[in-house]
Write an enzyme that holds these catalytic residues in place. Structure first.
Site, PDB file in Angstrom:
ATOM      1  N   SER A  36       4.953 -12.016   9.486  1.00 45.73           N
ATOM      2  CA  SER A  36       4.933 -10.564   9.645  1.00 45.73           C
ATOM      3  C   SER A  36       3.541  -9.997   9.888  1.00 45.73           C
ATOM      4  O   SER A  36       3.406  -8.852  10.300  1.00 45.73           O
ATOM      5  CB  SER A  36       5.540  -9.896   8.408  1.00 45.73           C
ATOM      6  OG  SER A  36       4.899 -10.343   7.222  1.00 45.73           O
ATOM      7  N   ASP A 323       2.502  -0.961   3.333  1.00 45.60           N
ATOM      8  CA  ASP A 323       3.606  -1.101   2.378  1.00 45.60           C
ATOM      9  C   ASP A 323       3.120  -2.004   1.251  1.00 45.60           C
ATOM     10  O   ASP A 323       1.911  -2.195   1.076  1.00 45.60           O
ATOM     11  CB  ASP A 323       4.893  -1.601   3.053  1.00 45.60           C
ATOM     12  CG  ASP A 323       4.757  -2.988   3.673  1.00 45.60           C
ATOM     13  OD1 ASP A 323       3.823  -3.722   3.329  1.00 45.60           O
ATOM     14  OD2 ASP A 323       5.605  -3.344   4.515  1.00 45.60           O
ATOM     15  N   HIS A 326       1.837  -5.489   3.336  1.00 45.96           N
ATOM     16  CA  HIS A 326       1.202  -5.570   4.651  1.00 45.96           C
ATOM     17  C   HIS A 326       0.095  -4.532   4.811  1.00 45.96           C
ATOM     18  O   HIS A 326       0.295  -3.358   4.511  1.00 45.96           O
ATOM     19  CB  HIS A 326       2.255  -5.375   5.741  1.00 45.96           C
ATOM     20  CG  HIS A 326       3.371  -6.361   5.659  1.00 45.96           C
ATOM     21  ND1 HIS A 326       4.556  -6.090   4.998  1.00 45.96           N
ATOM     22  CD2 HIS A 326       3.477  -7.635   6.126  1.00 45.96           C
ATOM     23  CE1 HIS A 326       5.347  -7.151   5.070  1.00 45.96           C
ATOM     24  NE2 HIS A 326       4.715  -8.089   5.743  1.00 45.96           N
TER      25      HIS A 326
END
Length: 357
Positions: A36, A323, A326
């Site tokens: 991610s 978040d 991340h």
């Protein structure tokens, strides 16, 4: 398996090519592998639970939502911009029979790991592990690139002048070794698990080499014990989960030894020493022009992802994390710039020097 779902998205995804400034092209292409940290659109095609194709993700990106798990651009996007090429589109979003894009692809998947089982504990969850990503790259070399180049020599030349970005490993801890959904930690101790990751990754890098890769940028795992999702409250003060970080530090040491000893002919490996850099950034955010390294910018759910359509913080350039897991675009840009142009974070040379070799 994915083509029927892919076709309606082809035109949509084309607008995600990101090239902010006109710069001299110093690399043929950028091929991006990982999780991610560098994901773009593959997870939307796969319809994974962790896909980030909703607001507030991408709030600061030119075309949004962009399926990147941050507010704007990622390390891969910044590398592409400074290499003078367009940001690589996700491989699953293009039609390989009609596309003529020759500046690389993004194979990343949000919950992907070095180990194939990582991130797939929940029933029905599908992701692109590193092994699967390499198979897609094999398809690129054997089926896609021959349509763009007249012979194998031209393909080999193209690949030898391309950058191969590999950012993977965090999920092997957060979504495998440290997860109660797996029994990995009961089978392997910390050292054995780190050894297994390095062994598998070495094999995967050798597979990329056999397919033509010659210029690698391999990232360490960041100190995930200092992410908001892992922070512990002690005496009303947020503290890093140091035991978790000790696992990561052990892996990173072994990774560095492996990368330095690969010894593949006409091949250069650059190691991005992300651990110490991120550790310092989170401990001293003001040193990097940031303020908050404890709280996520957006309101998060139990999964650690942003709650859909809730407005994030206003001053996103002052936050380390968007978040619970991340970083913000501001942090990604700092990491990318240090690695691309600096002299400390990426060794033995930076990415700009690697591209010009």
């Amino acid at each position: 398996m994915f083509r029927n779902a892919m076709i309606p998205l082809v035109l949509v995804c084309c607008c995600f090519f990101w090239k902010v400034e006109s710069q001299a092209k110093i690399a043929s292409a950028l091929y991006t592998f990982g999780d991610s940290t560098v994901v773009s659109w593959n997870d939307v095609i796969l319809n994974t639970p962790g896909k980030a194709n909703y607001a507030p993700y991408g709030i600061d990106f030119p075309a949004r939502p962009n399926a990147r798990v941050t507010n704007g651009a990622t390390i891969s996007d910044f590398f592409a911009q400074w290499l003078g090429i367009q940001s690589p589109p996700s491989f699953l979003s293009i039609n390989p029979k009609t596309s003529k894009f020759s500046e690389g692809f993004n194979y990343a998947s949000g919950s992907a790991g070095i180990r194939s089982e990582t991130g797939t504990a929940d029933p029905g969850v599908v992701n692109l592990s590193m092994e699967k990503q390499i198979e897609l790259f094999r398809k690129t070399v054997q089926e896609y690139l021959p349509r763009l180049f007249s012979n194998e020599a031209e393909i080999r030349n193209h690949l030898s002048k391309s950058i191969f970005l590999v950012v993977v490993g965090s999920n092997d801890y957060s979504l495998n070794y440290l997860s109660s959904q797996y029994n990995t930690s009961r089978i392997l101790n910390m050292v054995q698990f780190a050894d297994s990751l390095v062994y598998y990754l070495q094999t995967q890098l050798q597979d990329l080499f056999s397919l033509g890769a010659r210029k690698f940028v391999v990232f360490e795992i960041e100190p995930i014990g200092c992410k908001p999702a892992f922070l512990q409250t002690v005496n009303s003060k947020a503290q890093c989960a140091e035991k978790v970080n000790s696992y990561i530090a052990s892996y990173n040491h072994k990774l560095g030894v492996m990368v330095r000893s690969m010894g593949l002919r006409n091949t250069t490996f650059v190691l991005a020493k992300r651990y110490q850099f991120m550790n310092d950034l989170m401990a001293n955010p003001t040193r990097y022009g940031l303020k908050d390294s404890v709280n996520p910018c957006c309101a998060v759910s139990k999964s650690g992802l942003c709650i859909p359509n809730k407005a994030p913080c206003q001053d996103r350039n002052s936050y380390v994390f968007f978040d619970a897991n991340h970083p913000t675009e501001a942090v990604y840009k700092t990491i990318a710039e240090q690695c691309f142009k600096g002299t400390d974070q990426c060794v033995p040379i930076n990415v700009q020097e690697l591209a010009k070799r």
